[in-house]
Design a protein around this motif. Sequence first.
Motif, PDB file in Angstrom:
ATOM      1  N   UNK A  98      55.186  50.553  39.001  1.00 41.68           N
ATOM      2  CA  UNK A  98      54.408  50.120  40.168  1.00 41.68           C
ATOM      3  C   UNK A  98      54.238  48.603  40.192  1.00 41.68           C
ATOM      4  N   UNK A  99      54.131  48.059  41.368  1.00 39.48           N
ATOM      5  CA  UNK A  99      53.759  46.659  41.593  1.00 39.48           C
ATOM      6  C   UNK A  99      52.524  46.728  42.475  1.00 39.48           C
ATOM      7  N   UNK A 100      51.357  46.638  41.830  1.00 39.67           N
ATOM      8  CA  UNK A 100      50.093  46.873  42.526  1.00 39.67           C
ATOM      9  C   UNK A 100      49.140  45.705  42.255  1.00 39.67           C
ATOM     10  N   UNK A 101      48.413  45.311  43.277  1.00 40.83           N
ATOM     11  CA  UNK A 101      47.422  44.244  43.183  1.00 40.83           C
ATOM     12  C   UNK A 101      46.042  44.847  43.399  1.00 40.83           C
ATOM     13  N   UNK A 102      45.084  44.437  42.562  1.00 46.26           N
ATOM     14  CA  UNK A 102      43.698  44.879  42.737  1.00 46.26           C
ATOM     15  C   UNK A 102      42.800  43.669  42.914  1.00 46.26           C
ATOM     16  N   UNK A 103      41.940  43.736  43.925  1.00 47.96           N
ATOM     17  CA  UNK A 103      40.892  42.737  44.109  1.00 47.96           C
ATOM     18  C   UNK A 103      39.579  43.423  43.769  1.00 47.96           C
ATOM     19  N   UNK A 104      38.909  42.912  42.732  1.00 42.27           N
ATOM     20  CA  UNK A 104      37.607  43.438  42.327  1.00 42.27           C
ATOM     21  C   UNK A 104      36.549  42.449  42.797  1.00 42.27           C
ATOM     22  N   UNK A 105      35.599  42.943  43.596  1.00 43.19           N
ATOM     23  CA  UNK A 105      34.500  42.112  44.090  1.00 43.19           C
ATOM     24  C   UNK A 105      33.217  42.581  43.430  1.00 43.19           C
ATOM     25  N   UNK A 106      32.640  41.693  42.595  1.00 40.06           N
ATOM     26  CA  UNK A 106      31.412  41.997  41.873  1.00 40.06           C
ATOM     27  C   UNK A 106      30.213  41.626  42.750  1.00 40.06           C
ATOM     28  N   UNK A 107      29.113  42.368  42.605  1.00 43.14           N
ATOM     29  CA  UNK A 107      27.961  42.086  43.462  1.00 43.14           C
ATOM     30  C   UNK A 107      27.190  40.827  43.056  1.00 43.14           C
ATOM     31  N   UNK A 108      27.666  40.106  42.039  1.00 42.40           N
ATOM     32  CA  UNK A 108      27.067  38.811  41.695  1.00 42.40           C
ATOM     33  C   UNK A 108      27.845  37.656  42.337  1.00 42.40           C
ATOM     34  N   UNK A 109      28.784  37.998  43.243  1.00 40.26           N
ATOM     35  CA  UNK A 109      29.534  36.981  43.965  1.00 40.26           C
ATOM     36  C   UNK A 109      30.881  36.616  43.354  1.00 40.26           C
ATOM     37  N   UNK A 110      31.160  37.073  42.169  1.00 37.23           N
ATOM     38  CA  UNK A 110      32.446  36.783  41.509  1.00 37.23           C
ATOM     39  C   UNK A 110      33.519  37.759  41.980  1.00 37.23           C
ATOM     40  N   UNK A 111      34.786  37.423  41.702  1.00 33.52           N
ATOM     41  CA  UNK A 111      35.922  38.292  42.010  1.00 33.52           C
ATOM     42  C   UNK A 111      36.930  38.209  40.871  1.00 33.52           C
ATOM     43  N   UNK A 112      37.805  39.192  40.816  1.00 29.94           N
ATOM     44  CA  UNK A 112      38.980  39.160  39.937  1.00 29.94           C
ATOM     45  C   UNK A 112      40.175  39.624  40.757  1.00 29.94           C
ATOM     46  N   UNK A 113      41.266  38.865  40.709  1.00 32.48           N
ATOM     47  CA  UNK A 113      42.524  39.280  41.314  1.00 32.48           C
ATOM     48  C   UNK A 113      43.435  39.702  40.169  1.00 32.48           C
ATOM     49  N   UNK A 114      43.795  40.992  40.154  1.00 33.23           N
ATOM     50  CA  UNK A 114      44.584  41.542  39.056  1.00 33.23           C
ATOM     51  C   UNK A 114      45.953  41.952  39.572  1.00 33.23           C
ATOM     52  N   UNK A 115      47.002  41.546  38.850  1.00 33.09           N
ATOM     53  CA  UNK A 115      48.374  41.912  39.181  1.00 33.09           C
ATOM     54  C   UNK A 115      48.874  42.897  38.134  1.00 33.09           C
TER      55      UNK A 115
END
Length: 180
Positions: A98-115
């Motif tokens: 798979x070639x999948x991207x995940x955007x995680x949005x934390x409720x403290x305002x931070x994010x993570x972009x995962x490949x």
Amino acid sequence: MVSRRSAAVVLSSLLLVGSAWGWAPAGQAHEGRHRGGVLCQGDSTSTYDPPLTSASRSTRVHTDAWYTCTVEPGRTVHATGSLDGVSPSASCDGLSNPRITEVVKYDDGEQSLILYDQGTTVRTAGVLDVTLSGRVAEGRGKGQSARRDVLLALPQQLPTECLSSGLRGNNGQAQLVIQP
């Protein structure tokens, strides 16, 4: 009374949690300087286009996840994850390459972009464990490895949808681990 399938899902979940907690998240959660681990757990809902059948074919995957994340010792935040990508060879038995991207949005305002660029699927005792591996490209945990496991309880036989119109989606328990 607990069914064998439910017991297998619970046991597998406990093993995943135990292995992830062994590294004990630590660090500072300040914009881009966070170098400790993150452990997220929650529900995951996926859809497939075209639907999964017994034959392998290229499939677009979309997943929504609702997590509770430990971002440093004693500190948890809620987060949502949105995954999109393609598995060039997907069937009811699992996803390949798979070639999948995940955007995680934390409720403290931070994010993570995962490949995610690697994936495996293991089916045992009516449980399908889909594992994605990759790296955090931006945001919280940047440069760290990421691993996402989803446990899906399945009937002993392939769902009837796999043999006819195709499996359009599924639900499971997800665990996301970001670690140095």
